[in-house]
Every structure is written in structure tokens, then in C-alpha cells.
Write an enzyme that holds these catalytic residues in place. Structure first.
Site, PDB file in Angstrom:
ATOM      1  N   TYR A  91      37.285  42.249  35.872  1.00 52.75           N
ATOM      2  CA  TYR A  91      37.284  41.308  34.753  1.00 52.75           C
ATOM      3  C   TYR A  91      36.791  41.969  33.471  1.00 52.75           C
ATOM      4  CZ  TYR A  91      38.218  37.311  37.837  1.00 52.75           C
ATOM      5  OH  TYR A  91      38.786  36.423  38.716  1.00 52.75           O
ATOM      6  N   ASP A 150      31.239  38.447  46.149  1.00 51.69           N
ATOM      7  CA  ASP A 150      31.543  39.590  46.987  1.00 51.69           C
ATOM      8  C   ASP A 150      30.693  40.828  46.694  1.00 51.69           C
ATOM      9  OD1 ASP A 150      34.560  38.126  47.440  1.00 51.69           O
ATOM     10  OD2 ASP A 150      33.500  39.049  49.128  1.00 51.69           O
ATOM     11  N   HIS A 412      41.368  47.324  39.962  1.00 53.35           N
ATOM     12  CA  HIS A 412      42.248  46.177  39.978  1.00 53.35           C
ATOM     13  C   HIS A 412      41.885  45.252  38.828  1.00 53.35           C
ATOM     14  CE1 HIS A 412      38.856  45.806  42.816  1.00 53.35           C
ATOM     15  NE2 HIS A 412      38.615  44.737  42.083  1.00 53.35           N
ATOM     16  N   TYR A 495      40.961  30.666  35.450  1.00 55.78           N
ATOM     17  CA  TYR A 495      39.565  30.224  35.333  1.00 55.78           C
ATOM     18  C   TYR A 495      38.674  31.286  34.696  1.00 55.78           C
ATOM     19  CZ  TYR A 495      36.781  32.873  38.794  1.00 55.78           C
ATOM     20  OH  TYR A 495      36.052  33.832  39.460  1.00 55.78           O
ATOM     21  N   ARG A 496      39.188  32.512  34.585  1.00 55.61           N
ATOM     22  CA  ARG A 496      38.352  33.638  34.147  1.00 55.61           C
ATOM     23  C   ARG A 496      39.292  34.807  33.933  1.00 55.61           C
ATOM     24  NH1 ARG A 496      34.013  35.906  38.599  1.00 55.61           N
ATOM     25  NH2 ARG A 496      33.001  37.530  37.378  1.00 55.61           N
TER      26      ARG A 496
END
Lengths: 550, 531, 131
Positions: A91, A150, A412, A495-496
Site C-alpha cells: 500500500y 498478517d 505486490h 477500501y484502501r
């Protein structure tokens, strides 16, 4: 030395000196090799001029130093970008949205200020990681569990502010929702305490969330209205026992009824843990099975006949495939339910759940291993750790080289749309996203299942690979953006997201001519008129940068 | 005709005409007898000049009319005071805080827009009451429950925006909301959360949407007019059971609450719990306390030993707590057994097993049920007040521990004593956990149509706010009469939170037309006068 | 000098008041570590503690260690999959990986792993390198 946009080198040099005075020379990073460490390790812009880079980084060790840094930034109009532990991989990591910003690295602010066992809460600073809080609690022998996402090296504060989620009981899985009380340094250097914290000598700052008057906490999440320097969290009391059971449904269409029953059981708290969906037939592991499968300990690969049927199926279905599955007793769908509580209550809840799921013709059930708590050290090593509040880094097997994956990625980026909590929506989303993937030339799985981090909604979390090849990265970024539009056309929003897509996604939240974004901008201009805090985060640009971004 | 403060009679007259055009003459109230209906029926200023009286009231019936009302108010800088069903009795009712405001009455916006019984949520307008939504659901035989506060005639939206609570697992009403639509002071419409995505499929399923989560700033505030709100509903559970634990000694409250905390934070006990005391409610205890409440520990009152002796002599437990369990019958019974096991660590703890209900219940049995725990609205609570002309709520939050309860008993006892309040006037109640991990001590001060009594009550109320603040306790909600007083005690770092609220206010409502003074937030042009 | 004493007390009170309740500003500084238990260096070579704190979560033994799994897949037995059993590592190599990352392993900032800590980790991982 890179200089923030809009600043003269001499002003920046003066600001750097001021930062050094405030936090100590060794905690102001300006050397290229040091500042390079603030890039996004999973940057999808590797090697491109667009890559987001910092001009410097400053690492304060307490609130007073944060105030000083913010005031200096305000004085010189330096865009700063706070990060907590800076591990928001997938992110955006620790890289600023506005290239050339100075990263405000809060990792050194790593105090656990309080953990209260009776009212089950903690008050921490941004640099405290899940690992840190977990250790603190274990070493004090407190009977409290932390809800972990996680990767355990992230920050409870940072993760909650980006509105991440975890794995325990529903109200704890929602990390922002489970916070209680904040302390914030505003753009003018002033300190704010929210909720009951606004009462001097407050006795209930971490007991009662909203205090008196407008409840402002939410505006500091996924935003750039202040620097959060303390946050309270509600923790889960260690339950008596854990039980899980898996329901297996035979036919493709059964997913609809399965989800409907699941929703009932979850919303009445019959099952209070995180539901975990999988497909034995289609080879989709449940989240708690991912690591097991990656190790090569999952089910054997499909034989030639099944492989052929799978390849020929459309969106994970064909009549022949279903026929084969029924004939060979391979279930289409699996759903693992978790129960936390006293043994007898867990058992009674699972029995009731089985009763309800029996409305699905041919449903099968497996009672999984149950545990009396706390776990033994040996059990801790065996279980799906996040479901027991144990932090780890196991999830980094995603994309990594492994027995089953010879081609590791360079990281990723997560594409995370929220879809309705129905089986119908799962089918539709798969149809829509597969079609889109074909159209935009990206590999897609035959079928994907969403996750149940949030009550009452589903979330798909698709991993787009990040590579070392510019052309591939550009293609993937374009596909990501296209998928965002496709999702929006169907009423699904993310959502993000990483800085690379924050404008694009905020643009889809366009109801009434983008009135929500304009409202965000109104707030921004009021609380950060110089626009120094995390310029551009979640699409909120300070006034002086707004036109150029539009 | 009354004119709002700072507005010329001509401007007001023009505004009235424009409102009449927008809403229809019928729905703009200016006559004294109509406007009087917007006064606070429980006003603590009855017969006094201090009582805030509206200048007029307007009642739109749809979003576009709300926008028109707000735009007109903005043009003439007319203060509005928004109410949903206007039944906030005990906290100010339907009356504005600023005398001369125009009440924006949303009662006519009473549509239930959606009730989804598979994903268990509702989307409603402000005029929808708990009774309304309950009947809607019953008529369609939908298998969902609502969560009700004590009076059922309130608005789901209004109550949630004032951050009220109820009794079932979804008892935190603001927390149970999902998605809002708001008309800003400019007249512009904003949809929050997933509602900001046109054609959104998840507006009532996922709260936060994308970017800053703004919903909270519209609660207990005056930054916008909420015109729609989503609420999560509880699917009809399979069963219900209540159970009561009783402990003998004063100090047993500490382990009782420790255990209660564990059970509630583990989701085993769901729903609101209240601590009670058969001993302290007894005639003997009250008489030992000078005829007043034995719950408050005033200097000169009976000692704990004396009270414990009464308890032993009359076989009255010192403390009790009734708990609710929701779920299939076998589950709630197992949970209650487990709870008893945990409480049995307290010597001489005793238990009363409540009935186990298998659900759904027979509609004919409704009056036999514990309505609040079943989400069935009523007005029963109004029969429980003493004889008075109303009440106002003093609502401090204390930590959820036995020690905090003991401290509160003493602190408020001392405060009453210092203010010379006689025993019979020392209002104090048992703490309730409406919200997780905290207790609310919801004290109802009686209101009379007697100026002197009310003035004295207001003085005592303010003294209690101060005493609470000195011990780090604040109110979670308050009557319009005390909003400035309560806002003042949240003074950390030179009132930085209020200054932050004011910064937002000035940005989103520059003309300061929306509910001036609500929760201590005044528009800039009125600020100096109030400080 | 009572007068001065009183002024000091007032000044201190003012400072405390400005910062709110003192108790809420203290607390315990938690040494950073990506482990679930605090590591003891007793009887261990130099750098062992740092290696455990910052590397073992991915590179340690046992299940759920993505770093070890990746190296096992890469070397297929030609080299030990466990980093701390390698005999061929050099300090430069260790530092390069920590400060540049590889594949899904990110690089680490100096507020996470300081230069001194990195030295210690390098020392530990190269202790078996005879050259």
C-alpha cells in the site's frame, strides 16, 4: 540533495539545521543512501522518474519533538509525510505521496504507555509494533490478546489509521473501530486529545470512545489532517477455548445459500471468529491454509481429467465439472467457522451452525482441532497464528520463491474492492473482473473468493505483482486503474490503496460532483492551511497543489 | 412575531415567505400557539426569561426542501435548530439552545427507505421513530430486530446523532450506524462512506468508504443536517436468557465487575447491564441514609459496616447484576453456566436463573417479554419517574471497575454535602454499562414548574459537573442548558479540542446557521459573547 | 529559601499541567524486535540477539518462515536454507541485502535496524566464513 517542491535549497538547508537542533543530528537523514531507505520497497515505479522519493527523513522520539518538527515544517512550508513503523507494504510502504516530501519517521516513538487488564485496553505510541505489544503482554502475563494483521511488524496505530484488519472476533478485527482515544499533533504544532482525553486528568480516555461533542477521530484515518502520536486500543480478553469447524458444500449454486446462512450466524454472533472461505474443487485455499499449501503440504494437484475440466470451465463452473465433483466427492466450497469462548458454548454454537447449514442439501461437516487456551508453545507453532493473536511474517510467502513458486515477484500491490455480502455478488464480481483481466491483458485466476475481515461486507484482495521491468509495471498499473473504473461502474469501491492510485480511486467516489472530496478539502484548508501534512494522501491535496493534480 | 437574534424583521419576513414557497404555507409555523409546541416540555427554565423559545419552525418533507430551507437560512444568516422526531426529553427536547432560532423539524421525513433482512440493515429518514421501524418490520414479518432506547417515540437518526444507547447487542446506536447523507450549511448534499460512490452496492455494509471517515463529526454537533442514515440490525436470535448474580459484601463489587468485564468483553454477556443493590434500595438502608438514596455516600451517612449488617439481618445481597445472553438456547444456557462458574470465585455469590426463551416469540406474548432486551419499543420508562414535571439527565462516564463505583459514590456524596443538598434530594443511580468498558451513571434530576426549585437544581447540576471533572470524569451527553458548562470541562491543553471543533465549524458553516451552541460549538460571530 | 522553593513547585506544576496527566506520558519503551519472545544473548555469539530480533521471523527454522522457504527453493540443498548456517556470506553481501532488499524482502531503514545493529548481524552471519 533533493529539495522539496517549492523550496529553495537555502531555505531547505536552514530547515534541516532546525530539524537537527530539534531531534539531534543523527536522527535527521539527508545522505542519499539513508534517504533511499524511505522508498517503497514494493514500488511499482522502480526505475521510472515517477517513483515516489523523499528529500530527507526526520525521526523524533517524543511528542515534544514532533511538535517542534511540525512547527519548523510550517515555518518553511515543507511538506512532511508521517509514517508509524513504515511497513505499509503493498500500500505504498514509507514513501511519500508527494515526491520530495520529508518523511516524519515515528518508529523511535515506541513506548507502551499502559496496558490495563481489567478494562482490556492498551495505550501506545506509533513506533510500537504488533510484535512489541504482544511481547509486552506475554512478559507481564496478562490475559489479553492483540488482534494482528498478517505482518506483525506493522504498527497498531499505523494500521488502524489506514483502516486495516485482522483475524480475531469481529469487533477486534476492525482495527480502526477497536481504537479508543487519540492524541494528535495538528499542523500548527498544537496537541489535541480526542474523546475523553480532552478532560484533563481523564480517567476514561481508553474506556469510552466518543467523549463529548463532535467525534473527530475518524477524520484522522486515511487522511492528512494531523500527526497521531498516541492511540488507545481495545484488546480481546483471552478466551477459554477455541473451536473451529468446516462446512463443505457440494454444488456451485450452493454458495448463495451458504453465504446467506453464514451471514445469519455471524450477525447473531453464533460464530464470532473470522469466516474463512475456500474451494477444494477449484484449488482455492482458505486464508488459514495458504501457508500450508505454499509449503507443498496442501492437496495434490488435480489429475489430468480434472485439470482438463477446470481449464475448460467458465468462471470456475461447467456442468461437467460439477458432475465430476459430485461423482468424486470433491466439494465445491468450504467455509471454516471459528468460535472463541467456553468449550461448551463453542460446541453448542457449532452444533447450531451445523443445523442451519444442513439446509444445504448434501452439506458435509468436519470438526477441526479445538484448543483450550492459552496454547502450548508447540501448539503456537502449528496453528494459523493471527487467529490466536500471534504476530508473524508468514504471509510474506505471497509472491516469494517457494516450492510451488519458482518465479518470485518484487513485491505486490493490493487491489481491494468491497463487494456486497452475498453469493450472487461473488459470482458477479468474478465474472466482471475476469472479463476485465482478459481485456487489459493481465493474468487472472479462474475464480477468486473474498475475505471476511469486515462484518457485513466482503472484500476481494487481489495481489498485482510488482516486477523489475518498467514496461510490465506500466502495463500492470494501467490495468489496476482500469479495474478501479470497472469496479466503480458496478458500484464497488476500494477500501484502501497505495499512493499511486489514491487520486484515481478517490475520483470514483464522485457522488454529487465529488462533494465528499470537496468536503475533505474544506476540512484540509481549515486544519492545515499551509498544506504541510502528507500532501495528496487519499486524494487530498493542499490548496496550492490542487489545480495541478485535478 | 419573534425575530431571530441578529436578523432584521424585514429579512426574517422575506425568509418566511421563501420558506412558505418552498414548503407550502402549511408547514411553516409562525403563530405563537404553533411555535410554543417546540418548547422543551421538560424545560428547566419553565416560567423564566432564560427559557429558549424558537422564533418559528419549518417542516420539510424531502431532501430538496431541506436544501432549500438551509440555503434560505444561509442567505439571511438565520440560526436553525435541527430536530429529528424532537423527543430528546431530558436533554432539551425540541427546543433550540439559542433563543430565537428557527426549528428545522424533520419529523415529516419519515420514510423507511430499505430494510434488508438478509444482510440485516435498514436505511431511514430522520422522522422515522423506533415505533415506526418496528411496525414496518412486524408488518412484513422480517426476521430482524431493532435496538431501542427507553422511549420508543424517538428517532433512530436523532438518537444515534446524540450518541444514545439501548439494550441489545447493537446497543451503541452511533456505532451501529452505517452510512449517512448530510446537507451541508451551503445546501450541498454529501453522502459518506460507500455512499460517495454513485450506484454504490455497499453503502449500508461497509462503514468507512475511502479517505477520511467523517461521520463522527456530525454526531453531537452542528456541522450538517443529516437526512438519511443506515443502521445495522440484529437478525432475530434463536434464543435469549437472563441471569442474575448477587453478592453479599460491599467489597464483592470489585470482583463482580472484574468478572462482568471479562464476560462482556468476550461477547458472552451481550447487551446493557446495570448494577443494582437490593440492600441499598431497602427501606432500612434508605432510612439509615436520612430518607434519601443509600447509594450515594455522603459524609455523616451510614457506614459500610452498618449497611452490611442490615444486609445480613434482612438477607439482602449488597449488589446484584442482571445479564442478558443472546443465542440458541443450548448456547445461552452453557454461557450462563460458565458465568456462574466464574462468579463462584466470589464467596457466597448466589444466582437467579432467568427464563430461557426460544425464539421467535409468539406475538401474543409481547407484553410478557423483557421488551428492551428484545428490541420492542415502549414508553414504559415514563411510568418509572417520580412525580414531577419532567427530568434532566446528568450523565457522567466512569471506568468500569468496582473501585470507580466506590469513588463515584463518595465524590458525588461529598459534592451534594458541600452544596447543602438534603439527603432526599441527593439523586444518584446505579451504574449501567450501555457502552463497552465504561459505566454511565444516568441521574435524572426532576423538573418542576417552580422557578426557585429549578434554579437550585441547575446550580446543583453544575456543581456535580465540576466535581466529576475534578476526578477526571466527563459527561457523554448533556441537556442544552448545560452544553457550555460541560464543554468547558473538556479543557485539555487550553481547550484545544473545542478550538479544533471551532476551526471545523468556521470552515463548514461560515455563517454559523446550523444549531449554534450545540455541544459548546458556537459560530464565530457569536463566540466572543459566549466565552 | 522558601520563596524560591515555592516557585519551583509552581513551575513544575505548570509544566505537568501543560502536559496533562503525567502518568499518560510515561510508560515503557519497548525495544524493537520482530519476535514473539524477548531474546537472550546469554552464551551466544556476538550479533545473535540482533539476528534473532530482526531476521529470524523470516529466516529462522520451522514452519511459516518465508525467507527460509525461499532459500530452500532456490538452493535445493546446495546451500543451507537457514541463513545463519551459511559459511559463504560476507559483511558486504549481508549489508547489501538489508539495505536494498531482494524479491519480496524489503530494505530496512536505520530507525528499524541501525548501522551498529547491522554490523552485529553481519558479524553473526559471517562468523562461519573461514575467509
Amino acid at each position: 540533495m533533493k529539495v522539496p517542491p517549492g523550496l529553495s535549497p537555502s531555505d531547505f538547508a536552514r530547515a534541516i539545521s532546525a530539524f537537527e537542533l530539534a531531534v539531534g543530528k543523527q536522527w535527521v537523514f539527508t545522505a542519499e543512501e539513508d534517504v533511499a531507505l524511505y522508498r517503497d520497497p514494493y514500488s511499482p515505479f522502480l526505475g521510472e522518474p515517477d517513483e515516489l522519493v523523499a528529500s530527507a527523513a526526520v525521526a523524533p522520539d517524543g511528542v515534544e519533538q514532533v511538535q517542534k518538527v511540525v512547527r519548523i515544517a510550517n515555518q518553511y512550508k515543507i511538506p512532511i509525510y508521517p509514517v508509524s513503523t513504515g511497513k505499509n507494504l503493498g500500500y505504498g510502504g514509507s514513501a511519500p505521496v508527494l515526491s520530495g516530501s520529508v518523511v516524519l519517521d515515528l518508529k523511535r516513538m515506541n513506548r507502551v504507555i499502559e496496558v490495563n487488564e481489567e478494562n482490556a485496553y492498551a495505550l501506545v505510541e506509533p513506533g510500537v509494533s504488533y510484535f512489541d505489544l504482544y511481547r509486552y503482554i506475554q512478559e507481564k502475563g496478562l490475559k489479553l490478546w492483540v488482534d494482528v494483521p498478517d505482518p506483525g511488524w506493522g504498527s497498531p496505530i499505523g494500521n488502524a489509521l489506514d483502516r486495516g484488519g485482522g483475524y480475531l472476533m469481529a469487533q477486534f478485527r476492525n482495527h480502526f473501530d477497536s481504537h479508543c482515544g487519540m492524541e494528535v499533533v495538528l499542523a500548527n504544532g498544537d496537541i489535541l486529545r480526542t474523546g475523553m482525553g480532552a478532560m484533563p486528568g481523564a480517567q476514561t480516555w481508553q474506556n469510552y470512545k466518543s467523549g463529548f461533542g463532535p467525534w473527530v477521530d475518524g477524520i484522522f484515518s486515511q487522511s492528512n489532517f494531523g500527526v497521531v502520536t498516541k492511540m488507545g486500543f481495545w484488546l480481546m480478553p483471552e478466551p477459554d477455548a477455541y473451536l473451529s469447524g468446516t462446512v463443505y458444500a457440494a454444488k456451485h449454486a450452493d454458495l448463495i445459500l451458504l453465504v446467506k446462512i453464514l451471514n445469519y450466524l455471524e450477525n447473531t454472533r453464533v460464530t464470532n471468529g473470522m469466516p474463512d472461505l475456500g474451494s477444494p474443487l477449484l484449488g482455492i485455499p482458505m486464508i488459514s491454509e495458504i501457508d500450508v499449501w505454499n509449503r507443498g503440504e496442501g492437496p495434490p494437484p488435480p489429475g489430468p481429467e480434472l485439470a482438463s475440466l477446470l481449464a475448460k470451465s467458465e468462471g470456475g463452473y461447467s456442468a461437467e465439472l460439477e458432475q465430476y465433483a459430485l461423482a468424486h466427492g470433491i466439494s465445491y466450497w468450504s467455509c471454516k467457522l471459528s468460535f472463541y469462548g467456553p468449550t461448551k458454548a463453542n460446541q453448542a454454537n457449532w452444533e447450531f451452525a451445523k443445523e442451519k447449514f444442513s439446509a444445504i442439501a448434501g452439506a458435509k461437516f468436519v470438526d477441526n482441532e479445538s484448543f483450550k487456551l492459552p496454547l502450548t508453545p508447540e501448539q503456537c507453532e502449528r496453528v494459523h497464528k493471527p487467529q490466536f493473536g500471534i504476530p508473524s511474517l508468514t504471509m510474506f510467502s505471497i509472491g516469494a520463491r517457494s516450492r510451488t513458486n519458482p518465479d518470485p515477484t518484487n513485491g505486490h500491490m493490493w487491489f481491494s474492492p468491497i463487494i456486497p455480502r452475498t453469493g450472487e455478488a461473488i459470482f458477479e464480481a468474478n465474472r466482471v473482473f475476469s472479463q476485465a483481466a482478459k481485456k487489459y491483458g493481465i493474468p487472472a485466476l479462474a475464480f477468486s473468493l473474498p475475505s471476511c475481515y469486515w462484518e457485513r461486507a466482503f472484500i476481494f484482495i487481489f495481489a498485482f505483482p510488482v516486477t523489475r521491468d518498467v514496461a510490465t509495471n506500466q502495463k500492470n498499473r494501467a490495468a489496476f486503474r482500469a479495474l478501479v473504473q470497472t469496479a466503480a461502474e458496478h458500484g464497488w469501491g476500494e477500501y484502501r490503496t497505495a499512493p499511486a492510485y489514491q487520486d484515481v480511486i478517490m475520483n470514483t467516489y464522485s457522488y454529487n460532483d465529488h462533494s465528499l472530496l470537496r468536503f475533505h478539502e474544506t476540512l484540509k484548508d481549515a486544519v492545515d492551511p499551509s498544506g504541510i501534512l502528507s500532501a495528496g494522501r487519499y486524494g487530498i491535496w493542499p490548496r496550492h497543489l490542487r489545480k495541478t493534480q485535478a | 412575531m419573534r425575530v431571530p437574534p441578529g436578523v432584521t424583521p424585514q429579512d426574517f419576513s422575506d425568509a418566511i415567505k421563501q420558506w412558505q414557497e418552498a414548503l407550502g404555507k402549511h408547514w411553516v409555523f409562525t403563530s405563537e400557539e404553533d411555535v410554543d409546541l417546540y418548547r422543551d416540555s421538560y424545560s428547566p427554565f419553565w416560567h423564566e426569561d432564560l427559557e429558549p423559545i424558537p422564533a418559528a419552525a419549518v417542516a420539510p418533507d424531502r431532501l430538496e426542501q431541506v436544501q432549500a430551507v438551509v440555503r434560505i437560512a444561509n442567505t439571511y444568516k438565520i440560526p436553525l435548530w435541527t430536530i429529528s422526531t424532537g423527543k430528546n426529553l431530558g436533554y432539551g427536547g425540541s427546543a433550540p439552545l439559542l433563543s430565537g432560532s428557527v426549528v428545522l423539524d424533520l419529523k415529516r421525513m419519515d420514510r423507511v427507505l430499505e430494510v434488508n433482512d438478509k444482510n440485516h440493515y435498514a436505511l431511514v429518514e430522520p422522522g422515522v421513530s423506533y415505533f415506526d421501524l418496528y411496525r414496518y418490520i412486524q408488518d412484513r414479518k422480517l426476521k430482524v430486530w431493532i435496538d431501542v432506547p427507553d422511549p420508543g417515540w424517538g428517532s433512530l437518526i436523532g438518537n444515534a446523532l446524540d450518541r444514545g444507547g439501548g439494550y441489545t447487542p447493537l446497543r451503541d446506536h452511533f456505532d451501529a450506524h452505517c452510512g449517512m447523507e448530510v446537507v451541508l450549511a451551503s445546501g450541498e448534499v454529501v453522502r459518506t462512506g460507500m455512499g460517495a460512490l454513485p450506484g454504490s452496492q455497499t453503502w449500508q455494509q461497509y462503514r468507512y468508504g475511502f479517505g477520511p471517515y467523517v461521520d463522527g463529526i456530525f454526531s453531537q454537533s452542528n456541522f450538517g443536517v443529516v437526512t438519511k442514515m443506515g443502521f445495522w440490525l440484529l437478525p432475530e436470535p434463536a434464543g435469549f436468557k437472563s441471569g442474575t448474580v448477587m453478592v453479599q459484601r460491599h467489597d464483592d463489587l470489585v470482583p463482580l465487575i472484574e468478572t462482568l468485564n471479562y464476560l462482556m468483553n468476550s461477547n458472552l454477556v451481550q447487551g446493557t447491564t446495570t448494577i443494582g443493590s437490593p440492600l441499598l434500595m431497602s427501606r432500612a438502608a434508605r432510612s439509615a441514609s436520612g430518607g434519601g438514596s443509600a447509594l450515594v455516600m455522603s459524609p455523616g451517612g451510614p457506614s459500610i459496616e452498618a449497611l452490611e449488617k442490615i444486609g445480613r439481618d434482612q438477607n439482602l445481597p449488597y449488589w446484584n447484576c442482571e445479564m442478558s445472553f443472546y443465542g440458541p438456547p443450548k448456547v445461552v444456557e452453557a454461557e450462563w453456566e460458565y458465568a456462574k462458574e466464574k462468579y463462584s470465585a466470589i464467596p457466597e455469590a448466589r444466582f437467579v436463573d432467568g427464563e430461557t426463551y426460544k425464539l421467535p416469540f409468539d406475538p401474543n406474548d409481547v407484553d410478557k417479554l423483557p421488551k428492551r432486551q428484545f428490541g420492542i419499543p415502549s414508553l414504559t420508562v415514563f411510568g418509572m419517574m417520580g412525580r414531577s414535571e419532567g427530568h434532566m439527565w446528568f450523565s457522567p462516564i466512569i471506568p468500569m471497575t468496582g473501585e470507580a463505583v466506590f469513588q463515584a459514590q463518595e465524590v458525588f456524596g461529598q459534592a451534594y454535602h458541600d452544596m447543602g443538598v438534603p439527603a432526599i434530594g441527593q439523586i444518584f443511580v446505579f451504574p449501567s454499562s450501555f457502552f463497552p468498558r465504561s459505566f454511565v451513571i444516568l441521574c435524572g434530576f426532576p423538573i418542576y414548574h417552580d422557578v426557585e426549585k429549578n434554579q437550585r437544581s441547575r446550580q446543583v447540576f453544575k456543581g456535580l459537573v465540576k466535581a466529576a471533572a475534578e476526578h477526571g470524569w466527563g459527561e457523554y451527553r448533556t441537556h442544552t442548558a448545560f452544553m457550555d458548562t460541560v464543554s468547558d470541562v473538556y479543557s485539555y491543553n487550553n481547550h484545544s479540542l473545542r478550538r479544533f471543533h471551532e476551526t471545523i465549524k468556521d470552515a463548514v458553516d461560515p455563517n454559523g446557521i446550523l444549531s449554534p451552541g450545540r455541544c459548546g460549538v458556537w459560530p464565530k460571530r457569536m463566540r466572543k459573547a459566549q466565552s | 529559601m522558601k520563596h524560591t522553593g515555592l516557585l519551583w513547585v509552581i513551575a513544575l506544576a505548570a509544566i505537568l499541567a501543560a502536559h496533562g496527566s503525567a502518568a499518560q506520558d510515561q510508560g515503557v519503551r519497548i525495544p524493537s524486535s520482530w519476535t514473539t519472545t524477548t531474546v537472550s544473548g546469554q552464551g551466544q555469539p556476538a550479533g545473535y540477539v540482533e539476528y534473532q530480533k530482526y531476521c529470524s521471523a523470516c529466516h529462522g527454522p520451522g514452519a511459516g518462515r518465508p525467507g527460509t522457504a525461499a532459500l530452500e527453493a532456490k538452493y535445493k540443498g546446495a546451500e543451507p536454507a537457514l541463513l545463519d548456517q551459511r559459511t559463504d556470506l560476507t559483511p558486504e553481501l549481508v549489508k547489501t541485502y538489508v539495505r536494498n532488499g531482494i524479491s519480496v524482502m524489503p530494505f530496512f531503514r536505520k530507525t528499524e535496524i541501525s548501522d551498529a545493529e547491522l554490523e552485529a548481524i553481519a558479524r553473526y552471519l559471517t562468523r562461519n566464513n573461514k575467509r
